[in-house]
Design an enzyme around this catalytic site. Sequence first.
Site, mmCIF file in Angstrom:
data_model
loop_
_atom_site.group_PDB
_atom_site.id
_atom_site.type_symbol
_atom_site.label_atom_id
_atom_site.label_comp_id
_atom_site.label_asym_id
_atom_site.label_seq_id
_atom_site.Cartn_x
_atom_site.Cartn_y
_atom_site.Cartn_z
ATOM 1 N N LYS A 14 0.835 -1.210 0.000
ATOM 2 C CA LYS A 14 0.000 0.000 0.000
ATOM 3 C C LYS A 14 0.867 1.257 0.000
ATOM 4 C CE LYS A 14 -2.155 -1.051 3.858
ATOM 5 N NZ LYS A 14 -1.630 -2.340 4.345
ATOM 6 N N ARG A 89 -9.626 0.595 8.630
ATOM 7 C CA ARG A 89 -9.151 -0.739 9.019
ATOM 8 C C ARG A 89 -10.192 -1.498 9.836
ATOM 9 N NH1 ARG A 89 -3.364 0.349 8.433
ATOM 10 N NH2 ARG A 89 -2.137 -1.518 8.749
ATOM 11 N N ARG A 134 11.558 0.434 11.829
ATOM 12 C CA ARG A 134 10.184 0.144 12.258
ATOM 13 C C ARG A 134 10.173 -1.040 13.200
ATOM 14 N NH1 ARG A 134 5.314 0.709 8.079
ATOM 15 N NH2 ARG A 134 4.446 -0.641 9.687
HETATM 16 P P1 B4P Z 1 4.116 -1.787 2.146
HETATM 17 O O1 B4P Z 1 3.274 -2.871 1.629
HETATM 18 O O2 B4P Z 1 4.215 -0.561 1.411
HETATM 19 O O3 B4P Z 1 3.618 -1.654 3.648
HETATM 20 P P2 B4P Z 1 2.149 -1.301 4.074
HETATM 21 O O4 B4P Z 1 1.147 -2.281 3.534
HETATM 22 O O5 B4P Z 1 1.913 0.134 3.749
HETATM 23 O O6 B4P Z 1 2.375 -1.506 5.622
HETATM 24 P P3 B4P Z 1 1.609 -1.685 6.967
HETATM 25 O O7 B4P Z 1 0.202 -2.146 6.783
HETATM 26 O O8 B4P Z 1 2.540 -2.516 7.762
HETATM 27 O O9 B4P Z 1 1.683 -0.272 7.636
HETATM 28 P P4 B4P Z 1 0.756 0.837 8.190
HETATM 29 O O10 B4P Z 1 1.685 1.976 8.245
HETATM 30 O O11 B4P Z 1 -0.509 1.024 7.430
HETATM 31 O O12 B4P Z 1 5.581 -2.291 2.261
HETATM 32 C C1 B4P Z 1 5.977 -3.547 2.770
HETATM 33 C C2 B4P Z 1 7.322 -3.973 2.202
HETATM 34 O O13 B4P Z 1 7.118 -4.693 0.995
HETATM 35 C C3 B4P Z 1 8.269 -2.819 1.818
HETATM 36 O O14 B4P Z 1 9.559 -3.130 2.262
HETATM 37 C C4 B4P Z 1 8.212 -2.775 0.301
HETATM 38 O O15 B4P Z 1 9.426 -2.334 -0.270
HETATM 39 C C5 B4P Z 1 7.941 -4.209 -0.057
HETATM 40 N N1 B4P Z 1 7.206 -4.359 -1.313
HETATM 41 C C6 B4P Z 1 6.172 -3.601 -1.737
HETATM 42 N N2 B4P Z 1 5.737 -4.028 -2.945
HETATM 43 C C7 B4P Z 1 6.512 -5.122 -3.281
HETATM 44 C C8 B4P Z 1 6.543 -6.016 -4.411
HETATM 45 N N3 B4P Z 1 5.707 -5.892 -5.440
HETATM 46 N N4 B4P Z 1 7.455 -7.015 -4.401
HETATM 47 C C9 B4P Z 1 8.318 -7.148 -3.362
HETATM 48 N N5 B4P Z 1 8.344 -6.330 -2.271
HETATM 49 C C10 B4P Z 1 7.447 -5.321 -2.231
HETATM 50 O O16 B4P Z 1 0.318 0.354 9.670
HETATM 51 C C11 B4P Z 1 1.216 0.179 10.747
HETATM 52 C C12 B4P Z 1 0.464 0.108 12.102
HETATM 53 O O17 B4P Z 1 -0.192 1.378 12.365
HETATM 54 C C13 B4P Z 1 -0.675 -0.899 12.228
HETATM 55 O O18 B4P Z 1 -0.205 -2.198 12.569
HETATM 56 C C14 B4P Z 1 -1.523 -0.267 13.367
HETATM 57 O O19 B4P Z 1 -0.971 -0.511 14.648
HETATM 58 C C15 B4P Z 1 -1.434 1.218 13.093
HETATM 59 N N6 B4P Z 1 -2.535 1.739 12.243
HETATM 60 C C16 B4P Z 1 -2.378 2.324 11.001
HETATM 61 N N7 B4P Z 1 -3.563 2.694 10.496
HETATM 62 C C17 B4P Z 1 -4.507 2.335 11.429
HETATM 63 C C18 B4P Z 1 -5.927 2.428 11.451
HETATM 64 N N8 B4P Z 1 -6.619 2.956 10.425
HETATM 65 N N9 B4P Z 1 -6.590 1.939 12.545
HETATM 66 C C19 B4P Z 1 -5.918 1.409 13.582
HETATM 67 N N10 B4P Z 1 -4.561 1.280 13.616
HETATM 68 C C20 B4P Z 1 -3.858 1.731 12.545
#
Ligand code: B4P
Length: 196
Positions: A14, A89, A134
């Site tokens: 994402k 979420r 992180r």
């Molecule tokens: P991303 O895939 O970009 O990570 P994300 O989904 O955005 O992360 P996440 O869900 O953990 O984080 P968030 O900040 O929302 O990247 C993952 C990895 O994969 C990267 O290293 C990237 O380079 C790699 N990658 C991407 N695409 C690829 C591909 N095609 N091939 C190979 N590798 C690839 O949430 C973090 C925390 O915040 C939650 O756990 C919660 O505690 C809190 N939170 C956030 N929003 C909330 C909400 N609305 N309600 C309640 N809690 C919330």
Amino acid sequence: MFNLILFGPPGSGKGTQSEKLIARYGLKHLSTGDLLRSEIARETPLGLAVKNLMARGELVPDEIVIEMINSAMDNNPRANGFLFDGFPRTTAQAEALDKLLSQKDTEIAIVLALQVSENELVNRLLKRGQTSDRIDDQKEDTIRARLTEYYKKTAAVAEHYAKFDKVKNIKGEGTIDEIFDKLSDEIDKKQNVKQD
Ligand code: B4P
């Protein structure tokens, strides 16, 4: 306004795809994860309140994130549209978002849901944990806890928007550019329909 939700489990891409999508479509990026991490880095009262929850991989209470999104939208009155990343979420967050948007006389145009296998998610996040500070990416137990939260509370958000026929499932495995092309195709189709 064109508002979209980029949806998917932790590690599904994402954050990665949002960067590219906002550059192409000129949308305002609202990532609740980024907003919360910024509160933690600045050691605000909100940041201190959520720090331990996030480190354990649990979701932050709905009231906190809904209020954060509400002010972020108010702070961007001239946005062409919003890309919501990591929000909503829970079903309660989705209902609150629908209400906020309808007060502004707009709505969610499309929900793009990235589909990635669990093994791939765990591998990606452990890999990111090796190079980022992180804390929630450091241990497999915490990553599994985030996935459990996702299946228990977040998967239902897709069902909420499926009722309104707004969800497009996209395979989130392959190169970043391949996935970006598929996401862009769906947005272009939706925007063309809107203009017709
Ligand atoms: P991303 O895939 O970009 O990570 P994300 O989904 O955005 O992360 P996440 O869900 O953990 O984080 P968030 O900040 O929302 O990247 C993952 C990895 O994969 C990267 O290293 C990237 O380079 C790699 N990658 C991407 N695409 C690829 C591909 N095609 N091939 C190979 N590798 C690839 O949430 C973090 C925390 O915040 C939650 O756990 C919660 O505690 C809190 N939170 C956030 N929003 C909330 C909400 N609305 N309600 C309640 N809690 C919330």
